[in-house]
Structures are given as C-alpha cells and as structure tokens.
Enzyme design. Structure first.
Site, PDB file in Angstrom:
ATOM      1  N   CYS A  44      34.874  42.319 -69.496  1.00 46.43           N
ATOM      2  CA  CYS A  44      35.074  41.729 -68.179  1.00 46.43           C
ATOM      3  C   CYS A  44      33.775  41.058 -67.716  1.00 46.43           C
ATOM      4  O   CYS A  44      32.674  41.501 -68.054  1.00 46.43           O
ATOM      5  CB  CYS A  44      35.487  42.803 -67.179  1.00 46.43           C
ATOM      6  SG  CYS A  44      35.892  42.123 -65.541  1.00 46.43           S
ATOM      7  N   ASP A  46      32.605  41.192 -64.890  1.00 50.57           N
ATOM      8  CA  ASP A  46      32.013  42.047 -63.853  1.00 50.57           C
ATOM      9  C   ASP A  46      30.529  42.317 -64.130  1.00 50.57           C
ATOM     10  O   ASP A  46      30.173  42.769 -65.227  1.00 50.57           O
ATOM     11  CB  ASP A  46      32.801  43.369 -63.794  1.00 50.57           C
ATOM     12  CG  ASP A  46      32.490  44.168 -62.541  1.00 50.57           C
ATOM     13  OD1 ASP A  46      31.293  44.429 -62.282  1.00 50.57           O
ATOM     14  OD2 ASP A  46      33.432  44.523 -61.823  1.00 50.57           O
ATOM     15  N   ARG A  48      28.695  44.572 -63.332  1.00 49.92           N
ATOM     16  CA  ARG A  48      28.316  45.976 -63.531  1.00 49.92           C
ATOM     17  C   ARG A  48      28.606  46.480 -64.943  1.00 49.92           C
ATOM     18  O   ARG A  48      28.391  47.658 -65.238  1.00 49.92           O
ATOM     19  CB  ARG A  48      29.056  46.850 -62.506  1.00 49.92           C
ATOM     20  CG  ARG A  48      28.712  46.508 -61.066  1.00 49.92           C
ATOM     21  CD  ARG A  48      29.713  47.112 -60.109  1.00 49.92           C
ATOM     22  NE  ARG A  48      31.066  46.549 -60.317  1.00 49.92           N
ATOM     23  CZ  ARG A  48      32.148  46.940 -59.635  1.00 49.92           C
ATOM     24  NH1 ARG A  48      32.054  47.897 -58.734  1.00 49.92           N
ATOM     25  NH2 ARG A  48      33.316  46.375 -59.867  1.00 49.92           N
ATOM     26  N   HIS A 100      37.488  48.109 -67.821  1.00 49.09           N
ATOM     27  CA  HIS A 100      36.784  49.120 -67.021  1.00 49.09           C
ATOM     28  C   HIS A 100      37.619  49.531 -65.823  1.00 49.09           C
ATOM     29  O   HIS A 100      38.356  48.722 -65.253  1.00 49.09           O
ATOM     30  CB  HIS A 100      35.408  48.596 -66.576  1.00 49.09           C
ATOM     31  CG  HIS A 100      35.463  47.452 -65.620  1.00 49.09           C
ATOM     32  ND1 HIS A 100      35.256  47.598 -64.266  1.00 49.09           N
ATOM     33  CD2 HIS A 100      35.737  46.138 -65.804  1.00 49.09           C
ATOM     34  CE1 HIS A 100      35.375  46.416 -63.681  1.00 49.09           C
ATOM     35  NE2 HIS A 100      35.679  45.517 -64.579  1.00 49.09           N
ATOM     36  N   CYS A 103      38.493  47.698 -61.974  1.00 45.94           N
ATOM     37  CA  CYS A 103      38.384  46.265 -62.279  1.00 45.94           C
ATOM     38  C   CYS A 103      39.021  45.440 -61.149  1.00 45.94           C
ATOM     39  O   CYS A 103      40.202  45.602 -60.827  1.00 45.94           O
ATOM     40  CB  CYS A 103      39.074  45.963 -63.604  1.00 45.94           C
ATOM     41  SG  CYS A 103      38.924  44.229 -64.103  1.00 45.94           S
TER      42      CYS A 103
END
Ligand code: CO
Length: 214
Positions: A44, A46, A48, A100, A103
């Site tokens: 992803c 993302d 993080r 994750h 998400c």
C-alpha cells in the site's frame, strides 16, 4: 519524527550519505553497478508501511511497487510492467503482496462515500466485499469486519498474480518463484504471512495459459 520542510529532507539525505560512507566507502559505487533483488514487494502507498524499513532490507534488496490498498489489477499497466521486469529480468524469487490493517483504501471502499476518480480504483475492493458478503456479514464488529476484508483482499491479489502470464511463464520455465500474502499491523509493527502460493496452488483451468515449447 516528522519532517516539516523540504530543506530538512535534503539535510537528512546528506547525513545519510555521510553515515553510509563511514560504514562502507564503496557503498554507492557498488550499488551503482546494478541490482539483483530477490523480492518484489507490492504494498500500500500508506506512508506508515515503508517496505524496506519493516523488512530490514537494504538498498538493492527489494524491488517495490506501491499503490492505494496494494491491488493487483490486470488492467494496470504500471503494476504489470513492474511485475514483468521483476520476474522476467531481475528473476526475483519471492513476490510479497502486503496489505495492512487500518487501510484507508479498504475503509473508503466499505463506505458509500463518493470519491470521484478513486471510486473506480476502490470498486475492486467493493467487488471482493460482495464476493465474500456472507462471511463478512457474519462478523459483528465493524473493525474486525474491515480487517477480514483486508485479509480477503490480500488473498484475491495473490490469486490475481497467479492469473498473469508473467507468473505462469516463470513457473513454466521452471523458475523458483513463490507468492506470499502478508499483512502488516500498524499498531505493533508486526508483519505476518497469511498465505503462500506456488506453481501447484489451485487456479481454475480457464486462467491457465498455454505456452509454446521452444
Ligand atoms: Co493502505
């Protein structure tokens, strides 16, 4: 620690260069010669979930493709190009699809909010939801249900990889290639393998291509 300005990023880069050169004066010279990563990571976007940080891989060790909610779509020329290059040319041994919990893409897909262009991307997750509706509706807690959809999507993306001629050709040629579905937990930093597929994993016959013997 958050970075507030572009200048701080550039300063951090300078510092990183100096640190690496202290450890190994030839670090960049060696990397510039080429790459032979063993892993392709499809994760992803993302911020993080940084692929290299959470796996302890160094520059040169992991080839990375990231998009919203780590999808493997057969119409995505970008993902397919990364996949073909990684498998056919770099000869990676492992492909990791990493989703994750928590998400935002999956959460948005569950909602009925209109995200304009993003709707088209998130539709793929809505389809996975509908395909597994009975299972998901049996989960009373909304966070647990969202996490279950995260896991179901990872499995779907692994199956989508199996449906590509790129992966099938590698297996046909006898390449050592394994597909791993993994999930990352933002709350504790843990990465966990959910599924592992290889050439013997089940796939409906209609998706299996013929390859000419040469
Ligand atoms: Co995400």
């Amino acid at each position: 620690m958050s970075k507030e300005s572009i200048e701080s990023l550039l300063r951090a880069n300078q510092q990183w260069v100096e640190e690496e050169l202290i450890k190994d004066p030839n670090f960049f010279k060696e990397l510039a010669k080429g790459q032979t990563p063993q892993f392709l990571w499809i994760g992803c976007s993302d911020s993080r979930v940084p692929a290299d940080r959470i796996t302890g891989t160094k520059p040169g060790e992991i080839f990375v493709h990231r998009n919203i909610a780590n999808l493997v779509l057969h119409t995505d020329l970008n993902m397919l190009s990364v996949l073909e290059y990684a498998v056919a040319y770099l000869k990676v041994k492992h492909i990791i699809v990493c989703g994750h919990y928590g998400c935002g893409g999956v959460r948005a897909a569950i909602s009925r909010n209109n995200y304009e262009l993003l709707n088209k991307w998130l539709r793929n997750i809505k389809d996975i939801y509908v395909k597994n509706e009975a299972l998901l509706h049996a989960i009373p807690d909304s966070v647990d249900r969202e996490n279950a959809l995260v896991e179901l999507s990872i499995k779907q993306q692994i199956e989508n990889l199996m449906k590509t001629s790129v992966v099938q050709k590698a297996w046909h040629l006898g390449e050592d290639l394994t597909l791993h579905g993994m999930v990352y937990d933002l709350t504790n930093g843990r990465l966990q393998q959910l599924i592992q597929y290889d050439r013997n994993s089940p796939l409906p016959e209609i998706y299996r291509f013929y390859f000419d013997e040469d």
